[in-house]
Design a protein around this motif. Structure first.
Motif, PDB file in Angstrom:
ATOM      1  N   ASP A 130       0.848  -1.199   0.000  1.00  0.00           N
ATOM      2  CA  ASP A 130       0.000   0.000   0.000  1.00  0.00           C
ATOM      3  C   ASP A 130       0.885   1.251   0.000  1.00  0.00           C
ATOM      4  O   ASP A 130       1.100   1.886   1.029  1.00  0.00           O
ATOM      5  N   LEU A 131       1.396   1.594  -1.179  1.00  0.00           N
ATOM      6  CA  LEU A 131       2.395   2.668  -1.304  1.00  0.00           C
ATOM      7  C   LEU A 131       1.962   3.748  -2.293  1.00  0.00           C
ATOM      8  O   LEU A 131       2.750   4.149  -3.161  1.00  0.00           O
ATOM      9  N   PRO A 132       0.758   4.282  -2.188  1.00  0.00           N
ATOM     10  CA  PRO A 132       0.307   5.235  -3.217  1.00  0.00           C
ATOM     11  C   PRO A 132       1.147   6.500  -3.289  1.00  0.00           C
ATOM     12  O   PRO A 132       1.476   6.967  -4.393  1.00  0.00           O
ATOM     13  N   ARG A 133       1.515   7.079  -2.155  1.00  0.00           N
ATOM     14  CA  ARG A 133       2.302   8.321  -2.175  1.00  0.00           C
ATOM     15  C   ARG A 133       3.743   8.025  -2.603  1.00  0.00           C
ATOM     16  O   ARG A 133       4.338   8.776  -3.374  1.00  0.00           O
ATOM     17  N   THR A 134       4.303   6.931  -2.089  1.00  0.00           N
ATOM     18  CA  THR A 134       5.689   6.577  -2.413  1.00  0.00           C
ATOM     19  C   THR A 134       5.841   6.282  -3.895  1.00  0.00           C
ATOM     20  O   THR A 134       6.720   6.840  -4.566  1.00  0.00           O
ATOM     21  N   SER A 135       4.994   5.402  -4.416  1.00  0.00           N
ATOM     22  CA  SER A 135       5.108   5.051  -5.833  1.00  0.00           C
ATOM     23  C   SER A 135       4.755   6.243  -6.715  1.00  0.00           C
ATOM     24  O   SER A 135       5.345   6.435  -7.788  1.00  0.00           O
ATOM     25  N   SER A 161       1.880  -1.882  -6.472  1.00  0.00           N
ATOM     26  CA  SER A 161       2.543  -0.571  -6.393  1.00  0.00           C
ATOM     27  C   SER A 161       3.980  -0.570  -6.906  1.00  0.00           C
ATOM     28  O   SER A 161       4.671   0.433  -6.778  1.00  0.00           O
ATOM     29  N   GLY A 162       4.440  -1.671  -7.480  1.00  0.00           N
ATOM     30  CA  GLY A 162       5.791  -1.718  -8.025  1.00  0.00           C
ATOM     31  C   GLY A 162       5.902  -0.921  -9.316  1.00  0.00           C
ATOM     32  O   GLY A 162       4.907  -0.726 -10.025  1.00  0.00           O
ATOM     33  N   ILE A 163       7.107  -0.457  -9.597  1.00  0.00           N
ATOM     34  CA  ILE A 163       7.363   0.356 -10.789  1.00  0.00           C
ATOM     35  C   ILE A 163       8.593  -0.189 -11.505  1.00  0.00           C
ATOM     36  O   ILE A 163       9.585  -0.564 -10.859  1.00  0.00           O
TER      37      ILE A 163
END
Length: 203
Positions: A31-36, A58-60
């Motif tokens: 759950d990394l919406p701001r980070t990603s 949330s991986g990029i």
């Protein structure tokens, strides 16, 4: 000791700001919406045209082409924090109660963003760089999730490199060893079968 490239050294103030933003805004697991969002925004800012978001939630993955034929090299960093309450009182302390970048993934993400900017700006390499920003390193199998989501089918790599910070290490150096270098976190159950006895006199 490896000399730091002048172009990388010049990025230090900017990279410090990235790292402090990430430290201030830690998120957990997948759950990394701001980070990603921050990472993808920076990659676009650097002019990287091929950016793939939402891998294992949330991986990029970002692709940078070099000059001429060469190997495809993966560079990987983790992005998630830990469920720990920060007590440092630093000006950039976590604003998320009970969540903190206590393992240094804020710096790992920053290092890979710095590499992304340098490689994108210079293109001074042969082959292709595959930049892998991974969620959920801390216990829920983010790497496994990205692989299951087709990471290496979609972006096959000849080799993959990752680095873990060492706050107590010597500045300007890195260490490498043959074989396993660090422990892994695994979950397992143990079933014990026994006979009841008097605790003080089990014999």
């Amino acid at each position: 000791v490896m000399p730091v490239l002048n172009s990388i050294a010049a990025l230090q103030p900017e990279m410090q700001e990235w790292r402090r933003w990430l430290h201030r805004n830690p998120e957990l697991q997948f759950d990394l919406p701001r980070t990603s969002g921050f990472v993808a925004g920076k990659l676009r800012e650097f002019g990287i045209g091929e950016i793939h978001e939402g891998i294992a939630t949330s991986g990029i993955v970002a692709i940078i082409e070099g000059q001429g034929d060469g190997p495809t090299i993966g560079l990987r960093a983790d992005m998630d924090a830990l469920p720990i309450h920060e007590k440092t009182n630093l000006p950039y302390s976590s604003v998320n109660p009970g969540v903190m970048h206590a393992c240094g993934h804020d710096s790992h993400t920053t290092m890979l963003l710095g590499a992304a900017k340098h490689l994108s700006d210079t293109r001074d390499f042969a082959g292709t760089a595959v930049l892998i920003f991974q969620p959920a390193e801390e216990g829920l199998g983010g790497a496994r999730g990205m692989i299951k989501d087709g990471l290496f089918d979609r972006f096959p790599c000849d080799e993959v490199y990752g680095m873990h910070n060492s706050p107590n290490g010597q500045l300007g150096t890195f260490g490498i060893c043959k074989g396993a270098a660090m422990a892994g976190a695994s979950f397992f159950d143990i079933t014990i079968q026994g006979k009841g006895s008097h605790a003080a006199m089990p014999q």
